[in-house]
Write a protein that holds these residues in place. Sequence first.
Motif, PDB file in Angstrom:
ATOM      1  N   VAL A   1      71.387  37.845  76.901  1.00 26.60           N
ATOM      2  CA  VAL A   1      70.333  38.740  76.418  1.00 26.60           C
ATOM      3  C   VAL A   1      69.768  38.222  75.099  1.00 26.60           C
ATOM      4  CG1 VAL A   1      69.810  41.086  75.652  1.00 26.60           C
ATOM      5  CG2 VAL A   1      71.353  40.718  77.586  1.00 26.60           C
ATOM      6  N   ALA A   2      70.651  37.721  74.223  1.00 31.19           N
ATOM      7  CA  ALA A   2      70.206  37.180  72.934  1.00 31.19           C
ATOM      8  C   ALA A   2      69.294  35.974  73.131  1.00 31.19           C
ATOM      9  CB  ALA A   2      71.414  36.797  72.088  1.00 31.19           C
ATOM     10  N   ASN A   3      69.654  35.094  74.064  1.00 28.65           N
ATOM     11  CA  ASN A   3      68.861  33.886  74.305  1.00 28.65           C
ATOM     12  C   ASN A   3      67.475  34.245  74.832  1.00 28.65           C
ATOM     13  OD1 ASN A   3      68.367  31.009  74.710  1.00 28.65           O
ATOM     14  ND2 ASN A   3      68.579  31.457  76.891  1.00 28.65           N
ATOM     15  N   ALA A   4      67.422  35.126  75.829  1.00 31.69           N
ATOM     16  CA  ALA A   4      66.141  35.503  76.413  1.00 31.69           C
ATOM     17  C   ALA A   4      65.275  36.255  75.399  1.00 31.69           C
ATOM     18  CB  ALA A   4      66.366  36.363  77.655  1.00 31.69           C
ATOM     19  N   SER A   5      65.872  37.192  74.672  1.00 36.17           N
ATOM     20  CA  SER A   5      65.116  37.966  73.684  1.00 36.17           C
ATOM     21  C   SER A   5      64.627  37.064  72.560  1.00 36.17           C
ATOM     22  CB  SER A   5      65.999  39.080  73.112  1.00 36.17           C
ATOM     23  OG  SER A   5      66.459  39.944  74.133  1.00 36.17           O
ATOM     24  N   ASN A   6      65.444  36.105  72.165  1.00 36.46           N
ATOM     25  CA  ASN A   6      65.074  35.163  71.112  1.00 36.46           C
ATOM     26  C   ASN A   6      63.872  34.322  71.531  1.00 36.46           C
ATOM     27  OD1 ASN A   6      65.804  33.666  68.538  1.00 36.46           O
ATOM     28  ND2 ASN A   6      65.979  32.007  70.010  1.00 36.46           N
ATOM     29  N   THR A   7      63.872  33.832  72.756  1.00 32.15           N
ATOM     30  CA  THR A   7      62.772  33.000  73.248  1.00 32.15           C
ATOM     31  C   THR A   7      61.458  33.771  73.259  1.00 32.15           C
ATOM     32  OG1 THR A   7      64.257  31.670  74.621  1.00 32.15           O
ATOM     33  CG2 THR A   7      61.926  31.662  75.213  1.00 32.15           C
ATOM     34  N   VAL A   8      61.487  34.986  73.793  1.00 29.68           N
ATOM     35  CA  VAL A   8      60.266  35.788  73.867  1.00 29.68           C
ATOM     36  C   VAL A   8      59.813  36.209  72.467  1.00 29.68           C
ATOM     37  CG1 VAL A   8      59.243  37.909  74.767  1.00 29.68           C
ATOM     38  CG2 VAL A   8      60.834  36.596  76.181  1.00 29.68           C
ATOM     39  N   GLY A   9      60.761  36.574  71.612  1.00 26.28           N
ATOM     40  CA  GLY A   9      60.418  37.045  70.278  1.00 26.28           C
ATOM     41  C   GLY A   9      59.835  35.986  69.370  1.00 26.28           C
ATOM     42  N   LEU A  10      60.117  34.710  69.664  1.00 21.35           N
ATOM     43  CA  LEU A  10      59.624  33.633  68.812  1.00 21.35           C
ATOM     44  C   LEU A  10      58.303  33.024  69.301  1.00 21.35           C
ATOM     45  CD1 LEU A  10      62.877  31.711  67.787  1.00 21.35           C
ATOM     46  CD2 LEU A  10      61.633  33.496  66.560  1.00 21.35           C
ATOM     47  N   ILE A  11      57.758  33.530  70.405  1.00 18.05           N
ATOM     48  CA  ILE A  11      56.453  33.041  70.857  1.00 18.05           C
ATOM     49  C   ILE A  11      55.375  33.231  69.781  1.00 18.05           C
ATOM     50  CG2 ILE A  11      54.580  33.457  72.503  1.00 18.05           C
ATOM     51  CD1 ILE A  11      56.708  33.913  74.652  1.00 18.05           C
ATOM     52  N   PRO A  12      55.335  34.383  69.086  1.00 16.32           N
ATOM     53  CA  PRO A  12      54.330  34.527  68.023  1.00 16.32           C
ATOM     54  C   PRO A  12      54.456  33.482  66.923  1.00 16.32           C
ATOM     55  CG  PRO A  12      55.178  36.672  68.646  1.00 16.32           C
ATOM     56  CD  PRO A  12      56.046  35.659  69.333  1.00 16.32           C
ATOM     57  N   ALA A  13      55.664  32.986  66.661  1.00 15.29           N
ATOM     58  CA  ALA A  13      55.832  31.930  65.655  1.00 15.29           C
ATOM     59  C   ALA A  13      55.080  30.675  66.067  1.00 15.29           C
ATOM     60  CB  ALA A  13      57.310  31.619  65.454  1.00 15.29           C
ATOM     61  N   GLY A  14      55.157  30.330  67.364  1.00 14.75           N
ATOM     62  CA  GLY A  14      54.428  29.167  67.854  1.00 14.75           C
ATOM     63  C   GLY A  14      52.927  29.365  67.780  1.00 14.75           C
ATOM     64  N   LEU A  15      52.472  30.595  68.066  1.00 14.04           N
ATOM     65  CA  LEU A  15      51.043  30.885  67.997  1.00 14.04           C
ATOM     66  C   LEU A  15      50.523  30.784  66.563  1.00 14.04           C
ATOM     67  CD1 LEU A  15      50.932  33.927  70.444  1.00 14.04           C
ATOM     68  CD2 LEU A  15      49.904  31.688  70.839  1.00 14.04           C
ATOM     69  N   SER A  16      51.228  31.431  65.630  1.00 13.09           N
ATOM     70  CA  SER A  16      50.761  31.400  64.240  1.00 13.09           C
ATOM     71  C   SER A  16      50.938  30.023  63.629  1.00 13.09           C
ATOM     72  CB  SER A  16      51.502  32.454  63.410  1.00 13.09           C
ATOM     73  OG  SER A  16      52.893  32.198  63.366  1.00 13.09           O
ATOM     74  N   GLY A  17      52.017  29.311  64.017  1.00 15.38           N
ATOM     75  CA  GLY A  17      52.213  27.965  63.513  1.00 15.38           C
ATOM     76  C   GLY A  17      51.135  27.017  64.000  1.00 15.38           C
ATOM     77  N   SER A  18      50.791  27.112  65.279  1.00 11.81           N
ATOM     78  CA  SER A  18      49.723  26.266  65.814  1.00 11.81           C
ATOM     79  C   SER A  18      48.384  26.599  65.168  1.00 11.81           C
ATOM     80  CB  SER A  18      49.626  26.447  67.340  1.00 11.81           C
ATOM     81  OG  SER A  18      50.821  26.024  67.967  1.00 11.81           O
ATOM     82  N   PHE A  19      48.160  27.892  64.890  1.00 17.65           N
ATOM     83  CA  PHE A  19      46.940  28.273  64.184  1.00 17.65           C
ATOM     84  C   PHE A  19      46.926  27.681  62.771  1.00 17.65           C
ATOM     85  CE2 PHE A  19      44.641  31.213  61.353  1.00 17.65           C
ATOM     86  CZ  PHE A  19      43.387  31.169  61.937  1.00 17.65           C
ATOM     87  N   GLY A  20      48.085  27.692  62.116  1.00 17.38           N
ATOM     88  CA  GLY A  20      48.171  27.103  60.790  1.00 17.38           C
ATOM     89  C   GLY A  20      47.918  25.605  60.788  1.00 17.38           C
TER      90      GLY A  20
END
Length: 252
Positions: A43-62
């Motif tokens: 559960v931690a692995n799956a939740s971690n993957t989904v929860g960090l998608i916004p980091a990739g979006l904002s990082g790519s925007f940066g």
Amino acid sequence: MTGLEQLAVLGAGFGAGVLSSTVGVASLLSFPVLVALGLPPVVANASNTVGLIPAGLSGSFGYRAELREHPRVTRVVLTCCALGAVVGAVLLLALPAAAFEAAVPWLILLACALVGAQPWLARRLARYRDAEAGPRHHLSPLTTFFAGLTGIYGGYFGVGAGVMMVAVLGLGTDVELRVVNALKTLSLLAGNVVAGLIFVVVADLDWAVVGLLAAGSVGGGYLGARIGRRLPAGVFRGAVVLAGVVVAFVML
């Protein structure tokens, strides 16, 4: 979760976002925090993957300015990693993860060695290239192949995929390391989106954790991009090697 636990997850998301956009080992921070709070590892692995998608979006925007410098390379990397992540996700569903786990730390250490030795290797390889060909601001078929393999690995297992992408692009192209960092961040986003879509359908998620990680990682991802684009090449290379070595030894 208590208020302190919520703050811990929010802080872990922020820190993981920074790591995602700099050295590419976000889960090294956030995943252990979730397990320490009592979430089952799956559960931690799956939740971690989904929860960090916004980091990739904002990082790519940066990193949007860096990603626009070589649009053809950006398109190829995004396509390779998105399609590769789909293949990797299919393999994940078809094969036991244990079949690959033993080799992962050694693959990461190999990638670290290539990243660290990249300046020396680039000078050696330059002797055998046509001097009139100019800088390699495109992906050769061989580099494209390895970028695709890295995308497959990212969709299948993921740990250390950012380090591997830095090694592939650092050796296979002559683009600046700050652009390589941007492309690495974009490639991790592609893998997380594919894996996240699958986890939403087939895995158990703790949506409270997902929301807190997402809220923290948005700011962390963007801040990490601001830091990453200013890191001197030597410092960035050293940080990637150090992070990769830590991940590999933790896994061992």
